[in-house]
Scaffold this motif. Structure first.
Motif, mmCIF file in Angstrom:
data_model
loop_
_atom_site.group_PDB
_atom_site.id
_atom_site.type_symbol
_atom_site.label_atom_id
_atom_site.label_comp_id
_atom_site.label_asym_id
_atom_site.label_seq_id
_atom_site.Cartn_x
_atom_site.Cartn_y
_atom_site.Cartn_z
ATOM 1 N N LEU A 227 -4.710 3.707 -7.094
ATOM 2 C CA LEU A 227 -3.252 3.544 -7.153
ATOM 3 C C LEU A 227 -2.797 2.757 -8.383
ATOM 4 N N THR B 17 0.839 -1.201 0.000
ATOM 5 C CA THR B 17 0.000 0.000 0.000
ATOM 6 C C THR B 17 0.872 1.248 0.000
ATOM 7 N N ASP C 28 -5.654 -1.676 -2.860
ATOM 8 C CA ASP C 28 -6.180 -0.576 -3.679
ATOM 9 C C ASP C 28 -7.694 -0.704 -3.857
#
Length: 390
Positions: A326, A291, A321
């Motif tokens: 992202l 992350t 995500d």
């Protein structure tokens, strides 16, 4: 806590809780809106302290439905096809599966069943509710019939020579009952029905900290020890049970059906319990690390693509995500997934050709097994950025 699906013990030790995971990894949705509203469930990974089976205690069988459109096929990979060919050759050559009736439960698109019939002159019947339509197809000297339904046990006119169940035992709410059914398919008066089982290898998954191989629909995680004892308890005489495929990602078991069930599983292996506890910490660490990494790339204006929209990719994106902020999109070689959207996150699945003419900085590969194939394919499509592998 519920009871162990293998031995019915209620002594389950909780290991890991992961909330809001996609209910089924083999279902990609036709629209972005449907994907965002896809059903989720909680994985509550636990280990039975009596028989040693690792289970998802959050599993609710009534929420799972296998229907046309469900697809976890890996046969688009040359590496995987070579593996299936090798396994079929071993059954034909080493175990004498020639000119026999073969029944495969959970046959997928029938690829492995066709191999067995081509290589051994066998006839085959495959059952799978995710098949789009039933059809009979001539293959070599044998014939393959695919049935879009679950197998329903009934006294056959002749016991099959081989029963195959690949990547299905781990999905079932009652694995012991399924093994009992397979054992009963043999003719008591003419023993000799072979059984070939394949399941994900829990020792490989736990020992290698494969965080993204944990899925809601996987009810059970078998080690070689628990798989062997489970089959023996239902009356099968196990001939071999060992890791297979690459570095041992799966387990293959060959047995002779038709014996008397004993229902004696024996004690758990303490090594598995420790591996499960270590895995839980590794899962949390990997989720946090990835992350942060993806967030850093996105914050720097870098564009990221994930290659591999199957089980590992779907689980990874749901964990790191969930808002699809992202990773820009996903790529997959399986044409059945192209144009669809992944459950929960809504990431679009694109064909490899979509990498052409698109500015991508980072390519994340969801499965290291196919890294060489994927990198070569990505470079062929003009990708020039960095590659990272989960």
């Amino acid at each position: 806590m519920s009871a162990c699906p293998l031995c019915a013990s209620q002594r389950l030790e909780m290991v890991l809780h992961v909330a809001r995971v996609p209910l089924q990894i083999g279902v990609a949705l036709p629209s972005h809106q449907q994907a965002l509203g896809a059903a989720t469930g909680d994985v509550r990974l636990a280990q039975c302290r009596d028989c040693g089976l690792v289970v998802n205690d959050g599993f609710e069988a009534e929420r799972i439905r296998y229907a046309p459109g469900y697809d976890v096929s890996l046969t688009h990979s040359p590496l995987y096809r070579a593996y299936l060919h090798q396994e079929a050759l071993a059954l034909v050559g080493e175990h004498g599966v020639r000119d026999r009736a073969v029944v495969e439960l959970g046959c997928g698109d029938g690829y492995f069943l066709r191999l067995l019939c081509q290589l051994g002159g066998n006839s085959g019947d495959g059952y799978d509710p995710s098949l789009r339509a039933a059809h009979t197809e001539a293959v070599g000297e044998g014939r393959v019939r695919l049935h879009p339904q679950e197998f329903r046990p009934q006294p056959p006119p002749k016991a099959p020579g081989l029963v195959v169940a690949r990547s299905i035992l781990e999905l079932l709410p009652d694995p012991a009952g399924f093994l009992r059914m397979i054992n009963a398919m043999a003719d008591p008066g003419r023993p000799g029905t072979l059984v070939y089982l394949e399941v994900p290898n829990a020792d490989w998954l736990l020992g290698n900290r494969m965080a993204w191989n944990v899925h809601y629909e996987h009810r059970s995680y078998f080690t070689a020890d628990t798989l062997r004892r489970a089959c023996a308890a239902q009356g099968m005489r196990v001939l071999e049970c060992a890791p297979c495929y690459m570095d041992g990602q799966y387990l293959r078991l060959v047995a002779v059906a038709g014996g008397a069930p004993t229902s004696a599983l024996g004690p758990a292996n303490p090594h598995t319990a420790q591996s499960a506890r270590d895995f839980a910490g590794a899962y949390r660490e990997q989720r946090s690390r990835w992350t942060a990494r993806l967030s850093s790339w996105a914050g720097s204006g870098l564009r990221t693509v994930l290659w591999g929209a199957g089980g590992r990719g779907t689980s990874f994106l749901a964990a790191v995500d969930p808002g699809a902020r992202l990773v820009d999109f996903t790529v997959d070689a399986n044409p059945a997934r192209h144009g669809a959207f992944l459950p929960v996150t809504g990431h679009r699945v694109c064909p490899p050709t979509d990498l052409r003419g698109v500015s991508c900085d980072m390519l994340v590969i969801s499965n290291a097994t196919y890294e060489r194939e994927i990198v070569a394919a990505a470079r062929d499509e003009g990708f020039e950025g960095e590659t990272w592998t989960l």
